[in-house]
Design a protein around this motif. Structure first.
Motif, short mmCIF file in Angstrom:
data_model
loop_
_atom_site.label_atom_id
_atom_site.label_comp_id
_atom_site.label_asym_id
_atom_site.label_seq_id
_atom_site.Cartn_x
_atom_site.Cartn_y
_atom_site.Cartn_z
N TYR A 1 10.92 0.72 -2.10
CA TYR A 1 10.06 0.14 -1.07
C TYR A 1 10.71 -1.13 -0.55
O TYR A 1 10.82 -2.13 -1.26
CB TYR A 1 8.67 -0.17 -1.64
CG TYR A 1 7.71 -0.65 -0.57
CD1 TYR A 1 7.29 0.21 0.43
CD2 TYR A 1 7.26 -1.96 -0.55
CE1 TYR A 1 6.43 -0.21 1.42
CE2 TYR A 1 6.40 -2.40 0.44
CZ TYR A 1 5.99 -1.52 1.42
OH TYR A 1 5.13 -1.95 2.42
N ARG B 1 6.92 4.62 -5.04
CA ARG B 1 6.63 3.63 -3.98
C ARG B 1 7.30 4.03 -2.67
O ARG B 1 6.75 3.79 -1.58
CB ARG B 1 7.08 2.24 -4.44
CG ARG B 1 6.26 1.71 -5.61
CD ARG B 1 6.58 0.25 -5.90
NE ARG B 1 7.89 0.08 -6.51
CZ ARG B 1 8.11 -0.01 -7.83
NH1 ARG B 1 7.09 0.10 -8.67
NH2 ARG B 1 9.32 -0.20 -8.30
N CYS C 1 5.38 4.81 0.97
CA CYS C 1 5.70 3.61 1.74
C CYS C 1 4.81 3.43 2.98
O CYS C 1 4.41 2.31 3.30
CB CYS C 1 7.17 3.60 2.14
SG CYS C 1 7.70 4.95 3.21
#
Length: 245
Positions: free
Chosen positions: A80, A132, A136
């Protein structure tokens, strides 16, 4: 008194037959280190000769045209790491590559509870970089309003205090017009008169060797401007060969 020595590659002749960015940049660096670089182009120029303003360079482009290029994308792949616009119109990028960073993002923004809901909703493990990355867009949607409500300075301070990797960014126009690191205040930069462009500031090679004076900034040669010199001095041909052809 220290002895003055020639640049490291003085006496080395390099023949460059290339195009676009990487190889010409390598040859330019060799020239800045003292090599005698001869670039060979077809008559009329290589395939990159007319790709204005790519060959001009980001810094000179702003000076010559008054325009700056838009962002090309700053996303961090497989983790991320997006960028956000802040309330003062600036951009800031965050990089969440550890669980400490992830917890810090929630702490800095005050959005921990909302961020924790994303994992179960999307069935992803937000304790992993891959999870993650997969989520996103959902994470962006939760935290983007927080960035939009804070200046880049405020956001950077809060994120840094919470242990989140972050950094503000600027356009090349902002760099040229307001950053002293890209100005004549920086000894790396000097003004040059670039043929076809005009007067611009440009950096010299940053490498300095003991006993060797720093290489001066020089304009890029015009296409074919050294043909006669190369033919006569290197190839022992007549200096008027090009005009005869």
């Amino acid at each position: 008194m220290s002895e003055t020595r020639p640049a490291p590659l003085t006496g080395l002749t390099v023949v460059e037959i290339s195009a676009f960015v990487a190889a010409p940049l390598g040859a330019m660096t060799l020239a800045q280190l003292g090599a005698d670089v001869i670039r060979i182009d077809p008559i009329g120029g290589n395939i990159d000769a007319n790709r204005w303003p790519i060959n001009l360079g980001y810094i000179a482009e702003v000076q010559a045209t008054g325009k700056t290029r838009g962002p090309l994308g700053n996303g961090l792949y497989d983790a991320y790491g997006p960028s956000f616009e802040t309330s003062d119109g600036r951009q800031i990028m965050v990089a969440v590559i550890s669980n400490k960073n992830w917890r810090g993002l929630g702490k800095a923004t005050g959005l921990t509870e909302k961020l924790e809901r994303i994992g179960p909703l999307l069935d992803v493990d937000l304790s992993t970089e891959g999870g993650r990355f997969e989520a996103c867009e959902a994470i962006d949607a939760v935290v983007r309003p927080w960035f939009a409500a804070h200046t880049v300075t405020e956001a950077a301070a809060a994120l840094s205090e919470a242990g989140v990797l972050q950094g503000g960014s600027q356009t090349f126009e902002e760099l040229v017009k307001s950053d002293p690191r890209c100005s004549l205040e920086n000894p790396l930069f000097s003004e040059i008169d670039q043929p076809g462009v005009g007067t611009v500031i440009a950096p010299r090679v940053p490498l300095v060797f003991s006993g060797t004076p720093a290489a001066a900034v020089v304009p890029a040669p015009s296409l074919g401007g050294d043909t006669a010199k190369v033919l006569s001095s290197v190839l022992s041909a007549r200096a008027n060969w090009a005009s005869e052809k």
